[in-house]
Design an enzyme around this catalytic site. Sequence first.
Site, mmCIF file in Angstrom:
data_model
loop_
_atom_site.group_PDB
_atom_site.id
_atom_site.type_symbol
_atom_site.label_atom_id
_atom_site.label_comp_id
_atom_site.label_asym_id
_atom_site.label_seq_id
_atom_site.Cartn_x
_atom_site.Cartn_y
_atom_site.Cartn_z
ATOM 1 N N LYS A 183 0.646 -2.638 9.964
ATOM 2 C CA LYS A 183 1.406 -1.384 10.054
ATOM 3 C C LYS A 183 0.705 -0.377 10.971
ATOM 4 O O LYS A 183 -0.476 -0.524 11.283
ATOM 5 C CB LYS A 183 1.609 -0.781 8.657
HETATM 6 C C1 LIG Z 1 10.869 -2.813 5.118
HETATM 7 C C2 LIG Z 1 9.691 -3.217 4.278
HETATM 8 N N1 LIG Z 1 9.693 -2.919 2.971
HETATM 9 C C3 LIG Z 1 8.669 -3.229 2.170
HETATM 10 C C4 LIG Z 1 7.555 -3.882 2.654
HETATM 11 C C5 LIG Z 1 6.474 -4.280 1.700
HETATM 12 O O1 LIG Z 1 5.224 -3.760 1.996
HETATM 13 P P1 LIG Z 1 3.876 -4.538 1.572
HETATM 14 O O2 LIG Z 1 3.747 -5.716 2.489
HETATM 15 O O3 LIG Z 1 2.807 -3.517 1.780
HETATM 16 O O4 LIG Z 1 4.021 -4.948 0.154
HETATM 17 C C6 LIG Z 1 7.496 -4.200 4.005
HETATM 18 C C7 LIG Z 1 6.309 -4.882 4.501
HETATM 19 O O5 LIG Z 1 5.921 -5.202 5.438
HETATM 20 C C8 LIG Z 1 8.590 -3.885 4.853
HETATM 21 O O6 LIG Z 1 8.593 -4.188 6.145
#
Ligand SMILES: Cc1ncc(COP(=O)(O)O)c(C=O)c1O
EC number: 2.6.1.102
Length: 377
Positions: A183
Amino acid sequence: MWKIPVASADVTGKEEEYVVEAIRSSWISSSGAFVDRFEKEFSELCDTKHALSCANGTVALHLAILGLGLRPGDEVIVPSMTYIATANAVRYCGAEPVFIDIDPNTWCMDPTQIEEAITPRTRGIIAVHLLGHPADMDAINEIASIHGLWVVEDAAEAHFALYKGKPVGSLGSAATFSFFGNKLFTCGEGGAVTVNSDQLSLRLKTLRGQGMDPRKRYYFPVIGYNYRLTNVACAMLCAQLERRSEIMSRRIEIFQRYNEGLAQIPGVRLQPIASWATHSPWMHAVLIDSTEYGRTRDEVISGLAAKGIDSRPFFVPIHTLPPYQNSPVVRDLLPHTDFLGSSGLMLPTYNALTNEDIDTVVHIISELSTARLRRAA
Ligand SMILES: Cc1ncc(COP(=O)(O)O)c(C=O)c1O
């Protein structure tokens, strides 16, 4: 090893210094000065009253919708073009996602499809700010308020994007963020929920900390979760936020250089940016229109890989995946989602990427197209 990877964290500021400081302070769990500092700064940047750090973007979503009262048997309207976590969080609550299509002009959920997806069981909407572009929040909030629904912004991919000049994170009932390693701002694994309501913030803190009332030690009024983030991870995030402008401005340059090069290649479509949107420069994404370009998106991925360059296809539309094939889908067909799913391509995007690297990627994409044309001639 890739010559050019698809993502690489920029942790070249005070990340190491602050992490060492956190370790030496012995505050290595989920209390500490860096947790407090990160939550304060992040809420200010998102223009919200509260920000709660948590273990990742997936549990941020779970916390937000649990806190808003989602229960088994309820329904939540979500776009099918998103990361699986958006839908999974709904299922964690025993509720059902109802999938709608995206608007080809924003790549985010199409607000004109929301009303037909509403049933007596609908409780809320998760508006995903896909690939750094905010969803059309005014339209979404208006429908939500008419029908008494809550709106959660999934801003995992859209740190500091603006909607009509207002920061994402401040535009719904709650918003969630991811700080995963790829990110724009990262601590490896991490997340946050932003909210304005004091009451909701208290509920989220309770749920995040095993259900313990934050005002009364070892009193557990509800069953909660251990979804906390560590002071060590927050130390990294504090260092990242200090370099916010530097991180963002290099990314904007990278996007501009890609756009200039790729705009010249027939069949390569750039991400549309609405006039009201200030896009967050996360991953540079394009669509490969194979009829015009002459090759498929997957052939471009293979062609880049053959030269040591990593890239990513867009998400597989969630309504086509085994756990969700029987979930409700508005209008039965989601043509724009399907088109993005089969033609979308994410290109290497990270701050250490050089202008020469960008030119190499663009050149290969251009060559792959013209090589085919030469063969056909
Ligand atoms: C649109 C979206 N929502 C939720 C997430 C979930 O985040 P995490 O990977 O930190 O659990 C991501 C992750 O990349 C995402 O792209």
